[in-house]
Design an enzyme around this catalytic site. Structure first.
Site, PDB file in Angstrom:
ATOM      1  N   ASN A 148      43.354  39.222  56.904  1.00 18.48           N
ATOM      2  CA  ASN A 148      42.543  38.131  56.375  1.00 18.48           C
ATOM      3  C   ASN A 148      43.075  36.821  56.977  1.00 18.48           C
ATOM      4  OD1 ASN A 148      44.820  37.306  54.807  1.00 18.48           O
ATOM      5  ND2 ASN A 148      44.179  38.617  53.105  1.00 18.48           N
ATOM      6  N   ASP A 219      31.978  34.536  43.453  1.00 22.65           N
ATOM      7  CA  ASP A 219      33.123  33.999  42.725  1.00 22.65           C
ATOM      8  C   ASP A 219      33.617  34.991  41.667  1.00 22.65           C
ATOM      9  OD1 ASP A 219      35.118  32.331  41.907  1.00 22.65           O
ATOM     10  OD2 ASP A 219      33.823  30.997  40.745  1.00 22.65           O
ATOM     11  N   ASP A 227      40.635  47.213  51.804  1.00 22.74           N
ATOM     12  CA  ASP A 227      40.883  48.608  52.162  1.00 22.74           C
ATOM     13  C   ASP A 227      39.576  49.292  52.549  1.00 22.74           C
ATOM     14  OD1 ASP A 227      43.519  48.050  51.205  1.00 22.74           O
ATOM     15  OD2 ASP A 227      42.813  48.456  49.177  1.00 22.74           O
TER      16      ASP A 227
END
Length: 303
Positions: A148, A219, A227
């Protein structure tokens, strides 16, 4: 589309008894898509750590070595793919590095997909000593890496504030070894958007292919989506041999799963109530059709 009849994946990451995270999140989609999956659980907990209580066991390097040795003794350590996710100790990660090299002796064409799970939103949730192992041992062995935004920053030392920063970080990651780099999520778009970025070095060439894909920001707190992302990306890159299409299918699957999850969770929680961790467990099995035949609703744009 490439056949998956003889594809065998060794997946090394966390697992839970109840819910979907780590191997529990990765195994089902891979099997649905035709892959034979063998799993090693780096940790096995009763449930993910977002609950008020979790209990279970943590494997150490000796445990990992023992399991792999059993496979070798029976000559059943032949795999076409390796997938790694959450690993919580330095010694275990170093042992995985040794195993990758041994797997490559058995199959020089092994495809290794590394999800370097270390943290998110500016916070590490593994010991900091794992970072150097990823940089010096693991990434040089990886074919595909799926950090990320925060993990990409950790691995490269580049603060990612703009898309140009992200491409710079991804180029550094390529330099560490992986031919394909995918930032699975970033905050580089508007507030209501999550941006994914992918780049790959074309075989036998110095030229690159790069893509950006935008998806809506929901949100809510999801566990196991990274994963799921890594597993689906592995599957569709193998099946389609096309990064753009694989990225589109992967993002569309993840978005279908989390949309179904949120809808179900709010239904259970009732109007105005915050869903519990149990109610927010991924609706993975219920999304089987979306995994098998993903409807592409998000397009990857060449950059």
């Amino acid at each position: 589309m490439a056949s998956t009849d003889d594809c065998r994946v060794l997946s090394i990451q966390s697992s839970v008894v109840s819910g979907y995270v780590g191997n529990k999140s990765a195994t089902f989609p891979l099997q649905v898509l035709g892959f034979d999956v063998s799993t090693v659980n780096s940790v096995q907990f009763s449930n993910h750590t977002g609950y008020k209580v979790f209990k279970g066991q943590v494997l150490n390097a000796a445990d990992m070595d023992d399991l792999y040795d059993g496979l070798k003794c029976n000559n059943i350590h032949h795999f076409t793919h390796l997938l790694t996710g959450y690993i919580g100790s330095k010694s275990f990660l170093e042992k995985v590095g040794e195993i990758i090299q041994n797997l490559r002796k058995q199959n020089p064409n092994l495809t290794y997909v590394c999800d370097p799970v270390m943290g998110d939103n500016g916070k590490m949730y593994v010991p900091t000593e794992l970072l150097e192992v990823y940089k010096k041992v693991i990434l040089p062995l990886a074919d595909i890496v799926t950090p990320n935004q925060f993990e990409a920053e950790l691995l490269t030392g580049v603060e990612i504030k703009t898309e140009a920063d992200a491409w710079k970080a991804m180029q550094i990651l390529h330099g560490m070894g992986p031919k394909t780099v995918v930032i699975s999520s970033s905050d580089l778009g508007p507030d209501d958007t999550i941006v994914g970025l992918a780049s790959s070095i074309k075989n036998g060439s110095t030229s690159m292919e790069r893509y950006r894909i935008d998806m809506p920001f929901i949100d809510q707190t999801f566990v196991g989506t990274g994963d799921l992302f890594a597993a689906c990306l592995l599957a569709w890159i193998q099946k389609d041999q096309n990064l753009k299409v694989a990225l589109e299918k992967t993002v569309s699957i993840v978005q279908a799963v989390i949309t179904r999850t949120v809808t179900h969770a709010h239904c259970l929680a009732g109007k105005g109530n915050k869903p519990t961790p149990e109610q927010m467990e991924l609706r993975l099995v219920q999304s089987k059709a979306d995994i098998e035949e993903p409807k592409i609703v998000f397009s990857a744009v060449p950059v």
